[in-house]
Design an enzyme around this catalytic site. Sequence first.
Site, PDB file in Angstrom:
ATOM      1  CG  ASP A  31     -51.148 -65.679 130.228  1.00 16.82           C
ATOM      2  OD1 ASP A  31     -51.575 -66.477 129.902  1.00 16.82           O
ATOM      3  OD2 ASP A  31     -51.791 -64.432 130.744  1.00 16.82           O
ATOM      4  CB  THR A  90     -50.995 -72.401 138.504  1.00 14.45           C
ATOM      5  OG1 THR A  90     -50.976 -73.206 137.301  1.00 14.45           O
ATOM      6  CG2 THR A  90     -50.808 -70.933 137.820  1.00 14.45           C
ATOM      7  CG  ASN A  97     -40.665 -71.250 139.234  1.00 17.00           C
ATOM      8  OD1 ASN A  97     -39.647 -71.516 139.881  1.00 17.00           O
ATOM      9  ND2 ASN A  97     -41.584 -71.701 138.463  1.00 17.00           N
ATOM     10  CE1 TYR A 143     -57.989 -68.837 142.197  1.00 15.25           C
ATOM     11  CE2 TYR A 143     -59.348 -68.219 143.949  1.00 15.25           C
ATOM     12  CZ  TYR A 143     -58.826 -67.752 142.768  1.00 15.25           C
ATOM     13  OH  TYR A 143     -58.519 -66.615 142.538  1.00 15.25           O
ATOM     14  CE  LYS A 147     -54.572 -66.953 143.478  1.00 16.00           C
ATOM     15  NZ  LYS A 147     -54.080 -65.906 142.809  1.00 16.00           N
ATOM     16  CE1 TYR A 157     -39.523 -68.835 148.741  1.00 14.64           C
ATOM     17  CE2 TYR A 157     -37.697 -67.770 147.657  1.00 14.64           C
ATOM     18  CZ  TYR A 157     -38.364 -68.804 147.796  1.00 14.64           C
ATOM     19  OH  TYR A 157     -38.110 -69.872 147.011  1.00 14.64           O
TER      20      TYR A 157
END
Length: 309
Positions: A31, A90, A97, A143, A147, A157
């Site tokens: 975090d 992010t 990641n 946002y 998302k 993936y």
Amino acid sequence: MRILVTGGAGFLGSHLCDRLIADGHDVTVIDNLFTGRKQNIAHLLQHPRFEFVRHDVIDPFKFEVDQIYNLACPASPPHYQFNPIKTTKTSVMGAINCLGLAKRVKARVFQASTSEVYGDPAVHPQPESYWGNVNPIGKRSCYDEGKRCAETLFFDYHRENGVDIRVVRIFNTYGPRMHEADGRVVSNFIVQALRGQDITIYGDGSQTRSFCYVDDLIEGWLRLMAQTETVGPVNLGNPGEFTMLQLAELTLKLVGGTSKIVHRPLPADDPKQRRPDITLAQKVLGGWTPKVPLEEGLARTIAYFKPRV
Ligand code: NAD
Ligand code: UDP
């Protein structure tokens, strides 16, 4: 299991860590403490099966783990709009990641998606099959679209690399450990009422939301991660639907005090209505259903805030 939780020092993440530690797992939190706080996990810091690492998910990370919960992302509109480019990075780079790591170590990986993928919904209540009504260039887009892109990455993936994913779309969830300056409606109203300040309703207060108590949500997450039939996306939330005016009145009734209701301008692209269709969750999550009614959850949340504001 060894479990990595990104965003684990935040409101929802800290409750998830409590459950995972209680269930006997080894938990590592990463975090950057943008909206999370060490005090949310202070009681876990000395635990032998708990580890905290200050790290930003937009930078790669490596851990040998069996499961990953990807929660890192500011969730309240004022916080995610504070640095919108960072918010998109992010969501998107954090997802890449996590997925890259999950692929390498063959971990099951969970994405905390959101009802915001439905935008200002034209279908009500919202089932998972609804593709949404999102403004791609507005104040909430960093946002919402971040998302949505994360969901795209999770499913690509999964299809291309066989990564074992789980995706939940979370509807407004509240409870102890929300930040008192978080800016979301439940914490705002409670803190304002406890301080005797005006209760700020944005717009006329006729917009609706459905509020889920945190414990009900976390139970749904654990059940989704424990089963192998459904990867999602699965809506999780409490289908009880309330106007913001009703929420303000209920909060005032429970807190007491002298606050009065005032109206402030409605933020751009504020969804007019929101209620989850939870048929799928009830079917695939072994009888999961939200148990805590709004009045009871609010009372527990008020008890948390009372000594703190
Ligand atoms: P929160 O803001 O309390 O928690 C988010 C956590 O992520 C914080 O600890 C923050 O410091 C951390 N974080 C943010 N950016 C980061 C980065 N770049 N690198 C590392 N850590 C970072 O919010 P929350 O309510 O606990 O939300 C948790 C997750 O659930 C978020 O992904 C949010 O989008 C999702 N969600 C929450 C709700 C809700 O009603 N609470 C609804 C829909 C989706
Ligand atoms: N809201 C409000 N007063 C506040 C904070 C929020 O009336 O002090 C409204 C906001 O405009 C929205 C609803 O409450 O219509 C829920 O807002 P929140 O930020 O909690 O979540 P989201 O809009 O992301 O669902």
